[in-house]
Design an enzyme around this catalytic site. Structure first.
Site, PDB file in Angstrom:
ATOM      1  N   ASP A 124       0.858  -1.180   0.000  1.00  0.00           N
ATOM      2  CA  ASP A 124       0.000   0.000   0.000  1.00  0.00           C
ATOM      3  C   ASP A 124       0.890   1.225   0.000  1.00  0.00           C
ATOM      4  OD1 ASP A 124      -2.418  -1.439   0.104  1.00  0.00           O
ATOM      5  OD2 ASP A 124      -2.375  -1.538   2.281  1.00  0.00           O
ATOM      6  N   ASP A 142      -7.241  -1.263  -4.412  1.00  0.00           N
ATOM      7  CA  ASP A 142      -8.303  -0.834  -3.498  1.00  0.00           C
ATOM      8  C   ASP A 142      -9.206   0.197  -4.175  1.00  0.00           C
ATOM      9  OD1 ASP A 142      -7.057  -2.437  -1.563  1.00  0.00           O
ATOM     10  OD2 ASP A 142      -5.890  -0.761  -0.773  1.00  0.00           O
TER      11      ASP A 142
END
Length: 172
Positions: A124, A142
């Site tokens: 991330d 995401d």
């Protein structure tokens, strides 16, 4: 959609583009950002930082046993992505909005699943902080899942309104 071939091409094109964008951004983050480095793109509002998420959403499940983690973070999402893909291909009644939305979800899901299989975690790298609106650290996969979910919800709202109009017209 006009033809089944065009529909299937659209499905796979969206999925592949979503996986590609996700993987390219993750490779860039892995190579160019140090762990927990803070790169201010737009002041404190948009920050790049690299973390490895060994859990699910916002790190939930990071402390699970390896077997339970494999089931919940690899097996279950793999089955869901495969099921959604089959549903997309088989269901000829889906609207274009639903096809695009579900394809985004599958593409994002596969992008994160690929990371879990290859690296044991998901990279991330983006954090947004707009004061009252603040996110956790996330990635392009995401975003794909969120866009897809938004499109599916929009399609449901539009379809529901169409059904209401048909019922009202039938009563008249």
């Amino acid at each position: 959609m006009k033809s089944n071939t065009n529909r299937i091409i659209l499905i796979f094109a969206i999925i592949i583009v979503n996986i590609g964008i996700d993987q390219v951004t993750k490779v860039m983050a892995r190579k160019q950002i140090e762990y927990n480095e803070r790169i201010e793109v737009i002041g404190d509002s948009l920050i790049l930082t690299k973390v490895e998420n060994s859990g699910a959403f916002l790190g939930m499940g990071s402390n699970l046993s390896p077997i339970l983690k494999s089931i919940l973070l690899l097996g279950l999402p793999g089955i869901v992505m495969l099921g959604l893909l089959v549903y997309l291909i088989v269901n000829k009644e889906l609207t274009t909005i639903a096809i695009v939305g579900l394809s985004f979800i599958v593409g994002g899901g596969i992008g994160n699943l690929y990371d879990r299989i290859l690296y044991g975690s998901v990279t991330d790298m983006v954090h947004i902080d707009l004061g009252l609106f603040r996110t956790g650290i996330f990635n392009a996969a995401d975003v794909s899942v969120m866009i897809g979910t938004g499109l599916v919800l929009l399609e449901q709202f539009l379809t529901r309104n169409d059904h209401k109009k048909v019922k009202e017209a039938a009563k008249s």
